[in-house]
Design a protein around this motif. Structure first.
Motif, PDB file in Angstrom:
ATOM      1  N   LEU A  69      -5.915   3.274   4.047  1.00 12.62           N
ATOM      2  CA  LEU A  69      -6.228   4.525   4.743  1.00 12.62           C
ATOM      3  C   LEU A  69      -5.078   4.985   5.626  1.00 12.62           C
ATOM      4  O   LEU A  69      -4.842   6.187   5.780  1.00 12.62           O
ATOM      5  CB  LEU A  69      -7.511   4.355   5.562  1.00 12.62           C
ATOM      6  N   ILE A  70      -4.347   4.059   6.203  1.00 11.43           N
ATOM      7  CA  ILE A  70      -3.157   4.425   6.977  1.00 11.43           C
ATOM      8  C   ILE A  70      -2.142   5.101   6.066  1.00 11.43           C
ATOM      9  O   ILE A  70      -1.529   6.109   6.420  1.00 11.43           O
ATOM     10  CB  ILE A  70      -2.547   3.188   7.664  1.00 11.43           C
ATOM     11  N   GLN A  71      -1.995   4.560   4.860  1.00 10.62           N
ATOM     12  CA  GLN A  71      -1.032   5.121   3.920  1.00 10.62           C
ATOM     13  C   GLN A  71      -1.411   6.537   3.496  1.00 10.62           C
ATOM     14  O   GLN A  71      -0.539   7.352   3.182  1.00 10.62           O
ATOM     15  CB  GLN A  71      -0.895   4.213   2.694  1.00 10.62           C
ATOM     16  N   THR A  72      -2.698   6.850   3.479  1.00  6.22           N
ATOM     17  CA  THR A  72      -3.146   8.197   3.071  1.00  6.22           C
ATOM     18  C   THR A  72      -3.508   9.066   4.275  1.00  6.22           C
ATOM     19  O   THR A  72      -4.105  10.129   4.119  1.00  6.22           O
ATOM     20  CB  THR A  72      -4.369   8.101   2.143  1.00  6.22           C
ATOM     21  N   LYS A  73      -3.174   8.577   5.473  1.00  8.85           N
ATOM     22  CA  LYS A  73      -3.466   9.294   6.718  1.00  8.85           C
ATOM     23  C   LYS A  73      -4.948   9.631   6.861  1.00  8.85           C
ATOM     24  O   LYS A  73      -5.333  10.694   7.333  1.00  8.85           O
ATOM     25  CB  LYS A  73      -2.618  10.564   6.816  1.00  8.85           C
ATOM     26  N   GLY A  74      -5.773   8.687   6.430  1.00 10.32           N
ATOM     27  CA  GLY A  74      -7.218   8.827   6.609  1.00 10.32           C
ATOM     28  C   GLY A  74      -7.939   9.487   5.464  1.00 10.32           C
ATOM     29  O   GLY A  74      -9.180   9.519   5.455  1.00 10.32           O
ATOM     30  N   ASN A  75      -7.211   9.997   4.494  1.00 11.12           N
ATOM     31  CA  ASN A  75      -7.857  10.622   3.331  1.00 11.12           C
ATOM     32  C   ASN A  75      -8.533   9.522   2.501  1.00 11.12           C
ATOM     33  O   ASN A  75      -7.870   8.607   2.021  1.00 11.12           O
ATOM     34  CB  ASN A  75      -6.815  11.356   2.485  1.00 11.12           C
ATOM     35  N   PRO A  76      -9.865   9.607   2.286  1.00 11.05           N
ATOM     36  CA  PRO A  76     -10.584   8.528   1.611  1.00 11.05           C
ATOM     37  C   PRO A  76     -10.552   8.584   0.088  1.00 11.05           C
ATOM     38  O   PRO A  76     -11.146   7.721  -0.578  1.00 11.05           O
ATOM     39  CB  PRO A  76     -12.015   8.715   2.119  1.00 11.05           C
ATOM     40  N   LYS A  77      -9.879   9.568  -0.488  1.00  3.38           N
ATOM     41  CA  LYS A  77      -9.923   9.742  -1.941  1.00  3.38           C
ATOM     42  C   LYS A  77      -9.476   8.483  -2.686  1.00  3.38           C
ATOM     43  O   LYS A  77     -10.109   8.058  -3.664  1.00  3.38           O
ATOM     44  CB  LYS A  77      -9.048  10.929  -2.357  1.00  3.38           C
ATOM     45  N   TRP A  78      -8.379   7.867  -2.238  1.00  5.42           N
ATOM     46  CA  TRP A  78      -7.839   6.690  -2.916  1.00  5.42           C
ATOM     47  C   TRP A  78      -8.806   5.518  -2.844  1.00  5.42           C
ATOM     48  O   TRP A  78      -9.111   4.883  -3.854  1.00  5.42           O
ATOM     49  CB  TRP A  78      -6.490   6.313  -2.289  1.00  5.42           C
ATOM     50  N   ILE A  79      -9.330   5.232  -1.650  1.00  2.98           N
ATOM     51  CA  ILE A  79     -10.203   4.059  -1.500  1.00  2.98           C
ATOM     52  C   ILE A  79     -11.547   4.270  -2.180  1.00  2.98           C
ATOM     53  O   ILE A  79     -12.266   3.295  -2.453  1.00  2.98           O
ATOM     54  CB  ILE A  79     -10.418   3.690  -0.017  1.00  2.98           C
ATOM     55  N   GLN A  80     -11.916   5.520  -2.450  1.00  4.37           N
ATOM     56  CA  GLN A  80     -13.196   5.800  -3.077  1.00  4.37           C
ATOM     57  C   GLN A  80     -13.104   5.994  -4.589  1.00  4.37           C
ATOM     58  O   GLN A  80     -14.112   6.212  -5.256  1.00  4.37           O
ATOM     59  CB  GLN A  80     -13.828   7.047  -2.430  1.00  4.37           C
ATOM     60  N   SER A  81     -11.891   5.877  -5.126  1.00  9.24           N
ATOM     61  CA  SER A  81     -11.717   6.087  -6.565  1.00  9.24           C
ATOM     62  C   SER A  81     -11.033   4.930  -7.277  1.00  9.24           C
ATOM     63  O   SER A  81     -11.073   4.843  -8.512  1.00  9.24           O
ATOM     64  CB  SER A  81     -10.910   7.366  -6.822  1.00  9.24           C
ATOM     65  N   VAL A  82     -10.411   4.015  -6.524  1.00  8.32           N
ATOM     66  CA  VAL A  82      -9.689   2.886  -7.115  1.00  8.32           C
ATOM     67  C   VAL A  82     -10.191   1.587  -6.486  1.00  8.32           C
ATOM     68  O   VAL A  82     -10.227   1.470  -5.261  1.00  8.32           O
ATOM     69  CB  VAL A  82      -8.159   3.021  -6.896  1.00  8.32           C
ATOM     70  N   PRO A  83     -10.583   0.591  -7.301  1.00  5.05           N
ATOM     71  CA  PRO A  83     -11.059  -0.686  -6.754  1.00  5.05           C
ATOM     72  C   PRO A  83     -10.014  -1.347  -5.857  1.00  5.05           C
ATOM     73  O   PRO A  83      -8.815  -1.232  -6.082  1.00  5.05           O
ATOM     74  CB  PRO A  83     -11.316  -1.537  -8.004  1.00  5.05           C
ATOM     75  N   VAL A  84     -10.489  -2.044  -4.861  1.00  7.59           N
ATOM     76  CA  VAL A  84      -9.605  -2.649  -3.868  1.00  7.59           C
ATOM     77  C   VAL A  84      -8.605  -3.608  -4.509  1.00  7.59           C
ATOM     78  O   VAL A  84      -7.453  -3.712  -4.068  1.00  7.59           O
ATOM     79  CB  VAL A  84     -10.447  -3.363  -2.772  1.00  7.59           C
ATOM     80  N   TRP A  85      -9.017  -4.307  -5.572  1.00  5.81           N
ATOM     81  CA  TRP A  85      -8.107  -5.280  -6.196  1.00  5.81           C
ATOM     82  C   TRP A  85      -7.018  -4.611  -7.032  1.00  5.81           C
ATOM     83  O   TRP A  85      -6.086  -5.268  -7.452  1.00  5.81           O
ATOM     84  CB  TRP A  85      -8.889  -6.282  -7.042  1.00  5.81           C
ATOM     85  N   GLN A  86      -7.137  -3.304  -7.261  1.00  8.78           N
ATOM     86  CA  GLN A  86      -6.066  -2.562  -7.917  1.00  8.78           C
ATOM     87  C   GLN A  86      -5.176  -1.853  -6.904  1.00  8.78           C
ATOM     88  O   GLN A  86      -3.990  -1.658  -7.141  1.00  8.78           O
ATOM     89  CB  GLN A  86      -6.644  -1.545  -8.902  1.00  8.78           C
ATOM     90  N   ARG A  87      -5.747  -1.487  -5.775  1.00  6.65           N
ATOM     91  CA  ARG A  87      -4.946  -0.850  -4.725  1.00  6.65           C
ATOM     92  C   ARG A  87      -3.975  -1.845  -4.104  1.00  6.65           C
ATOM     93  O   ARG A  87      -2.844  -1.503  -3.767  1.00  6.65           O
ATOM     94  CB  ARG A  87      -5.863  -0.288  -3.640  1.00  6.65           C
ATOM     95  N   SER A  88      -4.437  -3.079  -3.924  1.00 11.62           N
ATOM     96  CA  SER A  88      -3.591  -4.131  -3.353  1.00 11.62           C
ATOM     97  C   SER A  88      -3.778  -5.395  -4.188  1.00 11.62           C
ATOM     98  O   SER A  88      -4.514  -6.306  -3.805  1.00 11.62           O
ATOM     99  CB  SER A  88      -3.973  -4.382  -1.889  1.00 11.62           C
ATOM    100  N   PRO A  89      -3.115  -5.450  -5.351  1.00 11.78           N
ATOM    101  CA  PRO A  89      -3.312  -6.578  -6.276  1.00 11.78           C
ATOM    102  C   PRO A  89      -2.921  -7.908  -5.644  1.00 11.78           C
ATOM    103  O   PRO A  89      -2.030  -7.984  -4.800  1.00 11.78           O
ATOM    104  CB  PRO A  89      -2.390  -6.223  -7.453  1.00 11.78           C
ATOM    105  N   TRP A  90      -3.585  -8.961  -6.127  1.00 14.66           N
ATOM    106  CA  TRP A  90      -3.336 -10.300  -5.616  1.00 14.66           C
ATOM    107  C   TRP A  90      -2.203 -10.947  -6.399  1.00 14.66           C
ATOM    108  O   TRP A  90      -2.256 -11.056  -7.615  1.00 14.66           O
ATOM    109  CB  TRP A  90      -4.614 -11.133  -5.700  1.00 14.66           C
ATOM    110  N   ILE A  91      -1.193 -11.392  -5.687  1.00 14.28           N
ATOM    111  CA  ILE A  91       0.009 -11.951  -6.299  1.00 14.28           C
ATOM    112  C   ILE A  91      -0.331 -13.101  -7.251  1.00 14.28           C
ATOM    113  O   ILE A  91       0.230 -13.195  -8.345  1.00 14.28           O
ATOM    114  CB  ILE A  91       0.978 -12.459  -5.211  1.00 14.28           C
ATOM    115  N   GLU A  92      -1.251 -13.964  -6.855  1.00 18.01           N
ATOM    116  CA  GLU A  92      -1.463 -15.216  -7.566  1.00 18.01           C
ATOM    117  C   GLU A  92      -2.562 -15.177  -8.620  1.00 18.01           C
ATOM    118  O   GLU A  92      -2.898 -16.216  -9.205  1.00 18.01           O
ATOM    119  CB  GLU A  92      -1.772 -16.341  -6.561  1.00 18.01           C
ATOM    120  N   THR A  93      -3.157 -14.015  -8.884  1.00 16.91           N
ATOM    121  CA  THR A  93      -4.273 -13.966  -9.823  1.00 16.91           C
ATOM    122  C   THR A  93      -3.861 -13.472 -11.206  1.00 16.91           C
ATOM    123  O   THR A  93      -2.852 -12.799 -11.374  1.00 16.91           O
ATOM    124  CB  THR A  93      -5.402 -13.057  -9.291  1.00 16.91           C
TER     125      THR A  93
END
Length: 300
Positions: A69-93
């Protein structure tokens, strides 16, 4: 190197649910030995990358949501359309690593890796790491209840059993004490920001501003308000892209609840007096040398 009794090996390695890599247990369902090794030795973390780092059940997904949300300046579109594990993928998975190696530009990524298994390239880079810690007593309780919602892993039959495994470090990602001790050695580095779950709960807005300063992001007051609104416990619990409700039904029991309570101090409702005393003793032994003020929870 961790040593496992026959009982603990059954808990860990029954039905090939786990494997051990350099003393650290990992879920075979989501991890692969070759990926952990490759991520440590060959994966290149770039100067412009941001890594969200923690021991499991320390408020990681709340922090990811906040940074997104900081990266989008509070715009929720990204967090409401892309799963969290794709927005910030896990290095070791298994799923996260391929996304990261093929992603161009500045990357946001997450990891629970202990210090000695983290990508070596980070230590030669200017990439920024945000490390969040949480009262390990609450971490233990949260992890225990979370595990009982997952069908694909062997679960300890009681909190008492898990308590013993946790204190010995015979749990996924190894010892909380070792993980925290080693990563806290980085706390004076300019590219390392130390946060705590407790401080985020107590002063959420102030923590968001601290993250903005660290990442070099300037948000207006109304934009900060939006970050607060959409990263709240209730907002995340209702957001299917953040609450893990998208996990297939056959993998969970009665619905996976990623956000169970969102409180601090819940361990007091579950520990016996003897367990609390035993935990305090181990904490004092394992975390000796750190100033008491470093930890925002009550120091033994």
């Amino acid at each position: 190197m961790l040593e496992f009794s026959q009982h603990q090996e059954r808990v860990f390695f029954g039905m090939s649910a786990y494997f051990c890599f350099e003393g650290i247990p990992f879920h075979a369902i989501v991890h692969k030995r070759e990926i952990i090794e490759e991520s440590r030795d060959k994966f290149v973390i770039r100067d412009e990358d941001t890594v969200i780092l923690s021991y499991p059940k320390s408020g990681t997904n709340w922090l990811i949501e906040t940074v997104c949300l900081i990266q989008t300046k509070g715009n929720p579109k990204w967090i409401q359309s892309v799963p969290v594990w794709q927005r910030s993928p896990w290095i070791e998975t298994k799923k996260g690593f391929p996304i990261l190696i093929n992603k161009e530009g500045p990357r946001l990524m997450s990891s629970h890796l202990p210090f000695h298994l983290f990508p070596k390239s980070f230590f030669r880079s200017k990439a920024k790491v945000i490390y969040i810690i949480r009262n390990p007593r609450d971490v233990l309780v949260s992890a225990y209840f979370f595990r009982h919602k997952i069908n694909l892993i062997d679960n300890p039959e009681s909190l008492g059993t898990y308590f013993e495994l946790f204190l010995k470090g015979n749990v996924t990602y190894g010892s909380w004490f070792e993980h925290t001790r080693n990563w806290l050695s980085m706390r004076e580095n300019d590219n390392f920001l130390l946060l705590s779950y407790e401080d985020m709960k107590k002063n959420t807005r102030g923590t968001i501003e601290k993250i903005c300063d660290f990442l070099g992001k300037k948000l207006e007051a109304d934009e900060l308000d939006l970050v607060l609104k959409y990263s709240s416990f209730q907002a995340m619990k209702e957001n299917k892209m953040s609450n893990f409700s998208l996990v297939p039904e056959h993998m969970v029991t009665n619905g996976l609840v990623l956000l169970r309570k969102g409180t601090t101090g819940d361990w007091k409702n579950h520990f016996t007096v003897a367990q609390a005393e035993a935990f305090d003793k181990v904490f004092q032994e394992k975390m000796a040398g750190f100033p008491p003020g470093l930890f925002p929870w009550k120091y033994p």
